[in-house]
Design an enzyme around this catalytic site. Structure first.
Site, short mmCIF file in Angstrom:
data_model
loop_
_atom_site.label_atom_id
_atom_site.label_comp_id
_atom_site.label_asym_id
_atom_site.label_seq_id
_atom_site.Cartn_x
_atom_site.Cartn_y
_atom_site.Cartn_z
N VAL A 54 -4.45 0.17 3.58
CA VAL A 54 -5.17 1.21 3.54
C VAL A 54 -6.71 0.65 3.32
O VAL A 54 -7.68 1.05 3.78
CB VAL A 54 -5.08 2.08 1.88
CG1 VAL A 54 -6.23 3.03 1.64
CG2 VAL A 54 -3.82 2.77 2.41
N ASP A 61 -10.55 -9.19 -2.52
CA ASP A 61 -8.83 -9.16 -2.76
C ASP A 61 -8.69 -10.48 -3.74
O ASP A 61 -9.33 -11.39 -3.62
CB ASP A 61 -8.04 -9.38 -1.86
CG ASP A 61 -6.71 -8.92 -1.73
OD1 ASP A 61 -5.96 -9.43 -2.75
OD2 ASP A 61 -6.21 -7.81 -1.30
N THR A 63 -2.82 5.37 -3.84
CA THR A 63 -2.03 6.53 -3.99
C THR A 63 -1.74 6.56 -5.64
O THR A 63 -1.03 5.67 -5.96
CB THR A 63 -0.68 6.56 -3.25
OG1 THR A 63 -1.36 6.55 -1.89
CG2 THR A 63 0.00 7.73 -3.44
N GLU A 115 -5.63 8.91 1.10
CA GLU A 115 -5.56 8.40 2.29
C GLU A 115 -4.48 8.92 3.07
O GLU A 115 -3.28 9.05 2.27
CB GLU A 115 -5.50 6.94 2.12
CG GLU A 115 -5.54 6.05 3.51
CD GLU A 115 -6.76 6.60 4.25
OE1 GLU A 115 -7.67 6.35 3.80
OE2 GLU A 115 -6.36 7.25 5.53
N ARG A 156 -1.61 6.64 8.92
CA ARG A 156 0.07 6.42 9.14
C ARG A 156 -0.09 4.89 9.65
O ARG A 156 -0.94 4.44 10.44
CB ARG A 156 0.53 7.21 10.07
CG ARG A 156 1.04 8.41 9.92
CD ARG A 156 1.42 9.34 11.13
NE ARG A 156 0.05 9.49 12.02
CZ ARG A 156 -0.13 9.95 13.03
NH1 ARG A 156 1.08 10.52 13.67
NH2 ARG A 156 -1.00 10.08 13.87
N GLY A 195 17.27 11.77 12.64
CA GLY A 195 17.68 10.52 12.70
C GLY A 195 18.26 9.85 11.49
O GLY A 195 18.98 10.66 10.80
N CYS A 212 5.77 4.29 1.61
CA CYS A 212 5.06 5.39 1.11
C CYS A 212 6.03 6.68 0.69
O CYS A 212 5.93 7.17 -0.25
CB CYS A 212 4.23 6.02 2.11
SG CYS A 212 2.96 4.82 2.53
C1 UGA Z 1 3.12 8.58 5.79
C2 UGA Z 1 2.45 9.47 5.98
O1 UGA Z 1 2.86 10.03 7.33
C3 UGA Z 1 0.67 9.21 6.09
O2 UGA Z 1 -0.01 10.55 6.15
C4 UGA Z 1 0.60 8.67 4.63
O3 UGA Z 1 -0.91 8.49 4.42
C5 UGA Z 1 1.11 7.37 4.33
O4 UGA Z 1 2.77 7.83 4.27
C6 UGA Z 1 0.65 6.97 3.02
O5 UGA Z 1 1.01 7.54 2.02
O6 UGA Z 1 0.31 5.57 3.03
P1 UGA Z 1 3.93 6.15 7.30
O7 UGA Z 1 4.73 5.84 5.89
O8 UGA Z 1 3.03 4.98 7.74
O9 UGA Z 1 2.76 7.51 6.66
O10 UGA Z 1 4.80 6.81 8.19
P2 UGA Z 1 5.06 8.02 9.10
O11 UGA Z 1 4.77 8.10 10.44
O12 UGA Z 1 4.80 9.26 8.25
O13 UGA Z 1 6.97 7.92 9.12
C7 UGA Z 1 7.42 7.89 7.92
C8 UGA Z 1 8.91 7.49 8.19
O14 UGA Z 1 9.71 8.89 8.51
C9 UGA Z 1 9.63 6.80 9.33
O15 UGA Z 1 10.63 5.99 8.72
C10 UGA Z 1 9.76 7.48 10.48
O16 UGA Z 1 10.67 7.11 11.35
C11 UGA Z 1 10.31 8.67 9.77
N1 UGA Z 1 10.13 9.82 10.53
C12 UGA Z 1 8.96 10.49 10.88
C13 UGA Z 1 11.42 10.86 10.88
O17 UGA Z 1 12.50 10.19 10.57
N2 UGA Z 1 11.18 12.00 11.55
C14 UGA Z 1 10.02 12.54 11.99
O18 UGA Z 1 10.18 13.52 12.63
C15 UGA Z 1 8.95 11.65 11.67
#
Ligand code: UGA
Length: 436
Positions: free
Chosen positions: A11, A30, A121, A152, A155, A254, A261
């Protein structure tokens, strides 16, 4: 305007880099000297598409600086972002140790009015804690400050785009002047802004991540029903997602959600609710469904292959999702541990996360490409849907494998296409043909 971002994790680093790209002078600080040294040498401590170019451009142009002298960075800045880690504590509640330490350092270097922004967060009420620490420790009680919550939503893997084009920018402030300072800061992005009170902003962050996790667990529960009923979750997700009130995003069934997060934030939100006197049973179920999903899949693999003792399994994809080298809370480790416990021999491959995987789990046999991993294998198990797997040479795979069987934990392929190439194909929640 001079800004300071404390914490150069995902972030902090991305926020600092993007603000410098907008023309602000940004001091990223940092306590981790080795990270700062890396950044000062132009090396990125994380894999994030596009980040290196933005950092390079802005350090060369003299707008982006990295330092371990946090106090100096604070005293040079009008706005101070706190972007340090908030790991889960023993009770699931966020460990605010680093946030509190930074608040104290801000107080000790409060040489002029500053807006202190919580970007980490943090659970509802943290802005008040930060405020109290600064009041108690500031060197000059005459020097004023405000604490703003600005959560924030980036992703991993899409961090630069998400920061430049967020769906919304949430600004939680207790006075209009502090809110306007952030509105002005973000104005060049021309994105929708939600200006609200501090506590609502803090809750928005946890409610957003929890809702996304809920959507995924919901579709995974539907996938399990589809398998039993002989339906196809892919078609069901499309059928429900086209209702604009539901939406198609985050309905990919899946192995479940991972990453740094969702697990941490759902646990913290459950613990926060409990502290406040509310039993968040819905979110507890969301977490339970997610933790059961890998075991269901391994059970299916074990049953289709009629036992795993001595079977060779190629695991493709180790990162918790594509476009990152982050393994945190990924399903790969869990799946590999469960397969090994049943007697399987594992060979693994990931396009980017191999170095991190080798460091964290040295006992796995890592391969240079998917074909080496699949050589003599009884099955391929896809854990992460990397784009490069879409372009696999299936004829080559088939020739090298002992048996042409694919278990797709991310439903990344069209079942008919893979089956037409001579593979036995199993995925999640599309049982009709799986059972043939
Ligand atoms: C998530 C949120 O999407 C962000 O908006 C947020 O800022 C971030 O956490 C955070 O709090 O810092 P991130 O953890 O990078 O982001 O990843 P995502 O793209 O949200 O995916 C999270 C998990 O869900 C992954 O393991 C992904 O494979 C899974 N996923 C996602 C599914 O299994 N199915 C889906 O349809 C979408």
């Amino acid at each position: 305007m001079n800004l300071c971002v404390i914490g150069t994790g995902y972030v902090g680093l991305v926020t600092g880099a993007v603000f410098s790209d907008l023309g602000y002078t940004v001091y990223c600080a940092d306590t981790d000297g080795s990270k700062i040294d890396m950044l000062n040498c132009g090396k990125m401590p994380i894999y994030e598409p596009g980040l290196e170019e933005v950092v390079e451009r802005n350090t060369q142009d003299g707008r982006l600086f990295f330092s371990t002298d946090i106090g100096d960075c604070i005293s040079r800045s009008e706005i101070v972002f706190i972007a340090v880690g908030t790991p889960p504590g023993a009770d699931g509640y966020a460990d605010l140790g680093a946030v509190k330490a930074v608040a104290k350092t801000v107080a000790q270097n409060l040489n002029s009015y500053k807006v202190v922004v919580n970007k980490s967060t943090v659970p509802v009420g943290t802005a008040d804690i930060v405020r109290e620490i600064i009041i108690e420790n500031r060197v000059d009680p005459q020097v004023d400050f405000d604490v703003v919550s600005n959560p924030e939503f980036l992703r991993e893997g899409n961090a630069i785009t998400d920061t430049l084009k967020p769906d919304r920018i949430v600004i939680g402030a207790s006075c209009q002047s502090a809110a306007m300072k952030l509105v002005e800061l973000y104005a060049p992005l021309e994105r929708p802004m939600v200006v609200t009170d501090v506590r609502s902003a803090e809750v928005i962050k946890y409610a957003s991540n929890s809702f996304l996790a809920t959507k995924i667990s919901f579709i995974n529960a539907i996938a399990n029903i589809c398998e039993l009923a002989g339906a196809d979750v892919h078609k069901v997700a499309k059928g429900i997602g086209l209702d604009a009130r539901i939406g198609t995003a985050f309905l990919n069934a899946g192995l479940g959600w991972g990453g740094s997060c969702f697990g941490k934030d759902t646990a913290c939100f459950i613990a926060t609710a409990e502290k406040l006197g509310y039993d968040f049973a819905l979110l507890k179920s969301v977490v339970d469904i997610n933790s059961q999903q890998p075991a269901f899949f391994v059970k299916k693999i074990n049953s289709v292959l009629r036992g795993l003792e001595g079977k060779k399994i190629a695991v493709l994809g180790l990162a918790f999702k594509p476009n990152t080298d982050d393994l945190r809370d990924g399903k790969s480790i869990e799946i590999m541990a469960q397969l090994s416990a049943l007697g399987a021999e594992i060979r693994a491959y990931d396009p980017i996360a191999m170095d991190n995987a080798r460091k964290a789990y040295p006992d796995v046999d890592y391969c240079v490409d998917p074909y080496q991993a699949a050589a003599n294998a009884d099955a391929i198990v896809i854990v992460t849907e990397w784009n490069e797997f879409k372009f696999l040479d299936f004829d080559r795979l088939k020739k090298t494998m002992r048996a042409p069987v694919i278990f797709d934990g991310r439903n990344m392929f069209d079942p008919d296409r893979i089956r037409s190439k001579g593979f036995e194909y199993h995925c999640v929640g599309r049982a009709a043909k799986d059972r043939e």
